[in-house]
Design a protein around this motif. Structure first.
Motif, PDB file in Angstrom:
ATOM      1  N   UNK A 182       0.820  -1.215   0.000  1.00 53.79           N
ATOM      2  CA  UNK A 182       0.000   0.000   0.000  1.00 53.79           C
ATOM      3  C   UNK A 182       0.855   1.268   0.000  1.00 53.79           C
ATOM      4  N   UNK A 183       2.015   1.228   0.670  1.00 55.69           N
ATOM      5  CA  UNK A 183       2.848   2.435   0.748  1.00 55.69           C
ATOM      6  C   UNK A 183       3.920   2.490  -0.330  1.00 55.69           C
ATOM      7  N   UNK A 184       4.073   1.424  -1.087  1.00 52.17           N
ATOM      8  CA  UNK A 184       5.115   1.394  -2.121  1.00 52.17           C
ATOM      9  C   UNK A 184       4.996   2.564  -3.104  1.00 52.17           C
ATOM     10  N   UNK A 185       3.788   2.933  -3.552  1.00 49.72           N
ATOM     11  CA  UNK A 185       3.666   4.018  -4.537  1.00 49.72           C
ATOM     12  C   UNK A 185       4.125   5.395  -4.056  1.00 49.72           C
ATOM     13  N   UNK A 186       4.185   5.638  -2.749  1.00 47.27           N
ATOM     14  CA  UNK A 186       4.649   6.945  -2.290  1.00 47.27           C
ATOM     15  C   UNK A 186       6.171   7.010  -2.246  1.00 47.27           C
ATOM     16  N   UNK A 187       6.830   5.903  -2.583  1.00 47.43           N
ATOM     17  CA  UNK A 187       8.290   5.841  -2.658  1.00 47.43           C
ATOM     18  C   UNK A 187       8.729   5.858  -4.123  1.00 47.43           C
ATOM     19  N   UNK A 188       9.637   6.755  -4.446  1.00 49.27           N
ATOM     20  CA  UNK A 188      10.209   6.832  -5.795  1.00 49.27           C
ATOM     21  C   UNK A 188      11.624   6.272  -5.726  1.00 49.27           C
ATOM     22  N   UNK A 189      11.783   5.077  -6.313  1.00 44.81           N
ATOM     23  CA  UNK A 189      13.034   4.329  -6.184  1.00 44.81           C
ATOM     24  C   UNK A 189      13.973   4.511  -7.375  1.00 44.81           C
ATOM     25  N   UNK A 190      13.799   5.549  -8.161  1.00 44.95           N
ATOM     26  CA  UNK A 190      14.533   5.636  -9.430  1.00 44.95           C
ATOM     27  C   UNK A 190      16.045   5.766  -9.271  1.00 44.95           C
ATOM     28  N   UNK A 191      16.521   6.173  -8.110  1.00 46.39           N
ATOM     29  CA  UNK A 191      17.962   6.269  -7.895  1.00 46.39           C
ATOM     30  C   UNK A 191      18.568   7.479  -8.584  1.00 46.39           C
ATOM     31  N   UNK A 192      19.893   7.529  -8.614  1.00 47.76           N
ATOM     32  CA  UNK A 192      20.588   8.654  -9.241  1.00 47.76           C
ATOM     33  C   UNK A 192      20.968   9.699  -8.222  1.00 47.76           C
ATOM     34  N   UNK A 193      20.731  10.949  -8.566  1.00 47.35           N
ATOM     35  CA  UNK A 193      21.009  12.066  -7.667  1.00 47.35           C
ATOM     36  C   UNK A 193      19.961  13.133  -7.951  1.00 47.35           C
ATOM     37  N   UNK A 194      19.105  13.425  -6.975  1.00 48.21           N
ATOM     38  CA  UNK A 194      17.990  14.348  -7.182  1.00 48.21           C
ATOM     39  C   UNK A 194      18.485  15.654  -7.800  1.00 48.21           C
ATOM     40  N   UNK A 195      17.990  16.032  -8.976  1.00 43.36           N
ATOM     41  CA  UNK A 195      18.498  17.221  -9.666  1.00 43.36           C
ATOM     42  C   UNK A 195      18.210  18.523  -8.934  1.00 43.36           C
ATOM     43  N   UNK A 196      17.189  18.554  -8.098  1.00 47.05           N
ATOM     44  CA  UNK A 196      16.832  19.779  -7.370  1.00 47.05           C
ATOM     45  C   UNK A 196      17.276  19.728  -5.909  1.00 47.05           C
ATOM     46  N   UNK A 197      18.254  18.880  -5.609  1.00 44.53           N
ATOM     47  CA  UNK A 197      18.660  18.668  -4.220  1.00 44.53           C
ATOM     48  C   UNK A 197      19.121  19.959  -3.561  1.00 44.53           C
ATOM     49  N   UNK A 198      19.864  20.777  -4.275  1.00 45.20           N
ATOM     50  CA  UNK A 198      20.325  22.043  -3.713  1.00 45.20           C
ATOM     51  C   UNK A 198      19.137  22.920  -3.323  1.00 45.20           C
ATOM     52  N   UNK A 199      18.126  22.983  -4.185  1.00 41.61           N
ATOM     53  CA  UNK A 199      16.936  23.785  -3.893  1.00 41.61           C
ATOM     54  C   UNK A 199      16.174  23.248  -2.684  1.00 41.61           C
ATOM     55  N   UNK A 200      16.279  21.949  -2.456  1.00 45.40           N
ATOM     56  CA  UNK A 200      15.661  21.343  -1.270  1.00 45.40           C
ATOM     57  C   UNK A 200      16.445  21.729  -0.012  1.00 45.40           C
ATOM     58  N   UNK A 201      17.760  21.697  -0.109  1.00 47.81           N
ATOM     59  CA  UNK A 201      18.606  21.904   1.061  1.00 47.81           C
ATOM     60  C   UNK A 201      18.582  23.338   1.583  1.00 47.81           C
ATOM     61  N   UNK A 202      18.453  24.309   0.694  1.00 47.38           N
ATOM     62  CA  UNK A 202      18.550  25.717   1.122  1.00 47.38           C
ATOM     63  C   UNK A 202      17.488  26.085   2.161  1.00 47.38           C
ATOM     64  N   UNK A 203      16.187  25.934   1.874  1.00 48.41           N
ATOM     65  CA  UNK A 203      15.195  26.275   2.902  1.00 48.41           C
ATOM     66  C   UNK A 203      15.202  25.310   4.085  1.00 48.41           C
ATOM     67  N   UNK A 204      15.544  24.059   3.820  1.00 54.71           N
ATOM     68  CA  UNK A 204      15.548  23.086   4.909  1.00 54.71           C
ATOM     69  C   UNK A 204      16.618  23.409   5.940  1.00 54.71           C
ATOM     70  N   UNK A 205      17.772  23.892   5.469  1.00 54.69           N
ATOM     71  CA  UNK A 205      18.826  24.236   6.422  1.00 54.69           C
ATOM     72  C   UNK A 205      18.408  25.405   7.306  1.00 54.69           C
ATOM     73  N   UNK A 206      17.605  26.299   6.791  1.00 57.67           N
ATOM     74  CA  UNK A 206      17.128  27.415   7.614  1.00 57.67           C
ATOM     75  C   UNK A 206      16.312  26.885   8.794  1.00 57.67           C
TER      76      UNK A 206
END
Length: 323
Positions: free
Chosen positions: A264-288
């Motif tokens: 049931x919870x498998x679909x909310x997980x994205x297992x594609x791997x690699x390196x999230x292209x927007x990771x920097x944009x995620x980290x900036x507000x999260x670090x605040x």
């Protein structure tokens, strides 16, 4: 007739080989209580041709008197470590998870705005707590002072005991839960028809990454092993994405979970791997947010960019395995 020397020598050679294999084995830390760590385990079992050991832990285990080479964790905990360990590097995104909030209709909740004045269960100082704050601010228009967060435990298997978030929600000591899986799914199942679920992965999703240090990457032998392990993770990503029917029973057994809940919870997980292209944009507000929680200064954007090292994955995908 063989002499004692001839009898002992093969044993010595065997022990030497075994010791060499152990001494050069990759040691990988990941929290055994979360679904997200499972690709790390299966990559070491199925695809990595070297010797690897997965142990219970996380990104903090990379530092101090530790022989850990790699570690999996949500980005929140990595930012917490990076504040004092600028040699930390993100090298791979193992899985992205679209967190959810479940609330009780009995508490008069039908929209995010209705969470004003309510008690929301989560785990403080984690990606779940950040998700609650960011989601309610961005999509619900609520300030931190508009609701109360209450600490509770996760649950992987029903029945969930006292002190766990699903139990607290079902018994009315909290009005909603914001959390990772399968705790959230078990909370939904506990409420039944009284559950109302909110989700918007464009506002926030957990980015569970693999981390190492510059010290490990500067060691030619260790880097070679890490590169090979990333190739194994790429293969594992294909397995988790395209052949979930073969993986779910294995993961359920490892996690001591019900297969139906995991499915049931498998679909909310994205297992594609690699390196999230927007990771920097995620980290900036999260670090605040992490900086505020930890009462420290924020990390500069230049340093946050340095934290992300794409060269290891590029190396893994540019050359075939030689192991």
């Amino acid at each position: 007739m063989y002499s004692l020397q001839h009898q002992v020598l093969p044993v010595v050679v065997i022990l030497s080989v075994l010791w060499t294999q152990y001494a050069t084995a990759l040691r990988i830390a990941g929290a055994f209580s979360v679904i997200e760590y499972n690709p790390l385990l299966i990559a070491s079992q199925d695809y990595y041709k070297g010797t690897a050991q997965v142990v219970n832990g996380g990104v903090a285990n990379l530092f101090g008197n530790s022989d850990i080479d790699l570690a999996g964790n949500a980005e929140t905990q990595a930012l917490r470590q990076y504040a004092t360990h600028k040699n930390l590097r993100v090298i791979y995104t193992v899985v992205e998870v679209a967190y959810r909030i479940v609330a009780s209709k009995k508490a008069g909740i039908s929209s995010l705005a209705d969470l004003k004045g309510k008690k929301i269960g989560t785990v403080p100082s984690t990606s779940a707590a950040y998700f609650v704050q960011r989601y309610l601010a961005s999509a619900g228009g609520l300030r931190d002072s508009d609701y109360t967060t209450v600490s509770g435990g996760n649950c992987n298997t029903a029945p969930c005991g006292a002190g766990t978030l699903p139990y607290m929600l079902v018994h009315g000591s909290i009005d909603a839960v914001g959390m990772w899986e399968p705790t959230l799914e078990l909370a939904i199942e506990g409420l039944g028809s009284d559950a109302v679920v909110f989700q918007n992965k464009s506002v926030y999703r957990e980015v569970y990454n693999l981390y190492t240090t510059t010290d490990k990457l500067k060691n030619a032998s260790t880097r070679k092993d890490i590169v090979a392990y990333l190739r194994a993770l790429d293969q594992t990503a294909q397995l988790f994405t395209n052949h979930s029917e073969t993986v779910i029973p294995r993961v359920a057994k490892t996690m001591n979970m019900n297969e139906a809940v995991l499915k049931a919870v498998w679909p909310v997980h994205d297992w594609k791997g690699g390196l999230a292209p927007d990771l920097f944009d995620v980290l900036v507000p999260e670090d605040q947010w992490v900086a505020k929680v930890d009462r420290r200064s924020g990390i500069s954007q230049a340093d946050l960019k340095t934290m992300i090292d794409s060269s290891v994955l590029e190396e893994a995908r540019a050359s075939p395995s030689t192991m």
